[in-house]
Design an enzyme around this catalytic site. Structure first.
Site, short mmCIF file in Angstrom:
data_model
loop_
_atom_site.label_atom_id
_atom_site.label_comp_id
_atom_site.label_asym_id
_atom_site.label_seq_id
_atom_site.Cartn_x
_atom_site.Cartn_y
_atom_site.Cartn_z
N CYS A 1 -44.34 -39.52 -17.07
CA CYS A 1 -44.19 -39.19 -18.13
C CYS A 1 -45.29 -40.13 -18.99
O CYS A 1 -46.37 -39.95 -18.56
CB CYS A 1 -43.34 -40.16 -19.54
SG CYS A 1 -42.84 -39.45 -21.01
N ASP B 1 -41.93 -28.15 -22.30
CA ASP B 1 -41.61 -29.49 -23.28
C ASP B 1 -42.80 -29.52 -24.68
O ASP B 1 -42.84 -28.54 -25.65
CB ASP B 1 -43.02 -30.24 -21.92
CG ASP B 1 -43.07 -31.33 -22.41
OD1 ASP B 1 -42.97 -32.09 -23.28
OD2 ASP B 1 -43.72 -32.43 -21.53
N HIS C 1 -39.74 -31.89 -20.66
CA HIS C 1 -39.57 -32.99 -20.63
C HIS C 1 -39.01 -33.96 -19.59
O HIS C 1 -37.72 -34.01 -20.50
CB HIS C 1 -40.23 -33.35 -21.41
CG HIS C 1 -41.34 -34.79 -21.52
ND1 HIS C 1 -42.74 -34.83 -21.37
CD2 HIS C 1 -41.06 -36.04 -21.42
CE1 HIS C 1 -42.86 -36.63 -20.85
NE2 HIS C 1 -42.44 -36.97 -21.08
#
Length: 281
Positions: free
Chosen positions: A169, A217, A249
């Site tokens: 991330c 995502d 994600h």
């Protein structure tokens, strides 16, 4: 259940954590803001490993804290920097370090947000979390990465010419940048890191990067991925981006609702193979 699918955190409506639930998650050592009540996190045992906190000189008044996991016993090993999500160094990041150590690596996870003095894993308020994260600018983080690789090269247990980096991330974008600015980095694996800012800088890449992304995502679109692939091609790069069509994600994070077992089972060996193929072995 908490649902965290956005690239750098969640929106306020994602946070509905009772005191009792939050206390249990904090006791377990995971990030309160992203833990799923239905999660069954993987726990990697530390037998045969040395796990410890250390400090790394970085020119700041207080040195950079870092969690380290490495194989016990004598000998030198390749090293992988592990760059956390926005939630700081919590139990899942430590477990990733132990997994890498079990695979024969020294794993070093610097606490890039330590200057704030805030216990980020204990926070459930997105605004508080992002306020701390935003204080850590790119130049500061890149400098801390350089300090970490300098420290690694001086350790008796590390191979100084075999250093890689992986991140998740927020940390995924750090991986792309580190491959541009740190000549000691031999390879990087970026897990669902934002691409927009680094797409314009592909010509600066000095080390190969493998990008691992989720097709579902909501914060990093397939258009973003296509633009990055085009930019890499235009720069004459051979870096690879793998997209898992059914993954969201955060698909490797087994403490979150976004965990995707199939994608994770395929992606983790790719990380190890990519490091070996590029001299981090």
């Amino acid at each position: 259940m908490l649902n965290l699918t956005r690239p750098d955190g969640s929106l306020p409506e994602d946070f509905h954590v009772s005191r009792r639930t939050a206390a249990g998650m904090l006791f377990a050592g995971y990030a309160v803001a992203a833990f799923s009540a239905d999660a069954a996190p993987i726990t990697t045992p530390s037998d045969g490993l040395i796990t410890e906190w250390t400090t790394i000189p970085n020119g700041a008044p207080k040195p950079l804290p870092a969690f380290v996991a490495r194989p016990a016993g004598k000998g030198t090993h390749p090293t992988i920097l592990v760059v956390n999500e926005v939630f700081g160094i919590h139990e899942w990041i430590k477990d990733v370090c132990r997994r890498l150590a079990k695979a024969g690596y020294v794993a070093v996870a610097p606490d890039f947000f330590y200057r704030s003095g805030v216990d980020l894993p204990a926070k459930s308020d997105l605004k508080e979390i992002l306020a701390v994260v935003n204080e850590a600018g790119d130049a500061q983080v890149d400098s801390d990465v350089r300090a970490t690789t300098d420290w690694i090269k001086k350790q008796a247990f590390a191979k100084p010419q075999a250093i890689g980096i992986t991140g998740f991330c927020w940390g995924g974008q750090v991986v792309w940048r580190s491959a541009m600015v740190d000549p000691d980095i031999k390879a990087g694996v970026a897990w669902y890191g934002q691409l927009k800012k680094v797409t314009l800088r592909t010509a600066e890449l000095k080390a190969p990067v493998l990008g691992l992304y989720g097709g579902l995502d909501k914060g990093i679109t397939l258009e973003d991925v296509a633009a990055m692939r085009a930019a890499l091609k235009a720069a004459g790069r051979k870096d690879e981006i793998v997209v898992y069509p059914q993954a969201e994600h955060g698909f490797l994070a087994d403490y979150r609702a976004s965990y995707n077992e199939a994608a994770s089972a395929d992606a983790w060996p790719k990380l190890l193979a990519f490091m070996r193929a590029n001299g981090v072995a």
